[in-house]
Structure formats: structure tokens, C-alpha cells
Motif scaffolding. Sequence first.
Motif: not given
Length: 83
Positions: A60-76
Motif C-alpha cells: 500500500r505504501a509503495g502504491i501510494n508513493s507511485s500515485v504521488e509520483q504520477l501526480k507530480a509528473m502529470e502536473q509537470e
Amino acid sequence: MDRIKICLDDLHNDVQTFNRNNQVLVDNWQDRKAEHFSDTCITVVNGNCQEFMQTVEQVRAGINSSVEQLKAMEQELSKEMKE
């Protein structure tokens, strides 16, 4: 992801209840069969549940981390597309 956390919390509560109920049984039996049952069943089930919960929490922690990275990439990417 919140649903996984809720399920983990429920499972944790169930395991605690399982342990309390089994402790009552063991305390009342007070014989070798109770010790054997505790060692071969209760302890094993409890250990497996604990291991499962830890594994799921790590995933779960790994998935949450991946989701946060994807959100940051989307914003960029969104910023770059506006430029």
C-alpha cells in the motif's frame, strides 16, 4: 487506497479479538491439549495474519508513493503543455 487501510484496520481488530477469545479458552482449558492447540494453530494463524498485514501495508505504501509520483509528473507535463 483508503479502502485498503479500512480493511487492514478491520483485520487488525479481528486478529486482536481472535487472540483475546483464544486466550480465554486457553486459560479455561489449562491442559496440554490447550497448549498444543495454541502452539500449532492459534500462534500460526496469528503469525500469518500479522505477516499478511505487514506485507499489504508495505505494498500500500509503495502504491501510494507511485500515485504521488504520477501526480507530480502529470502536473509537470501539464505545465509544459501550457508553455
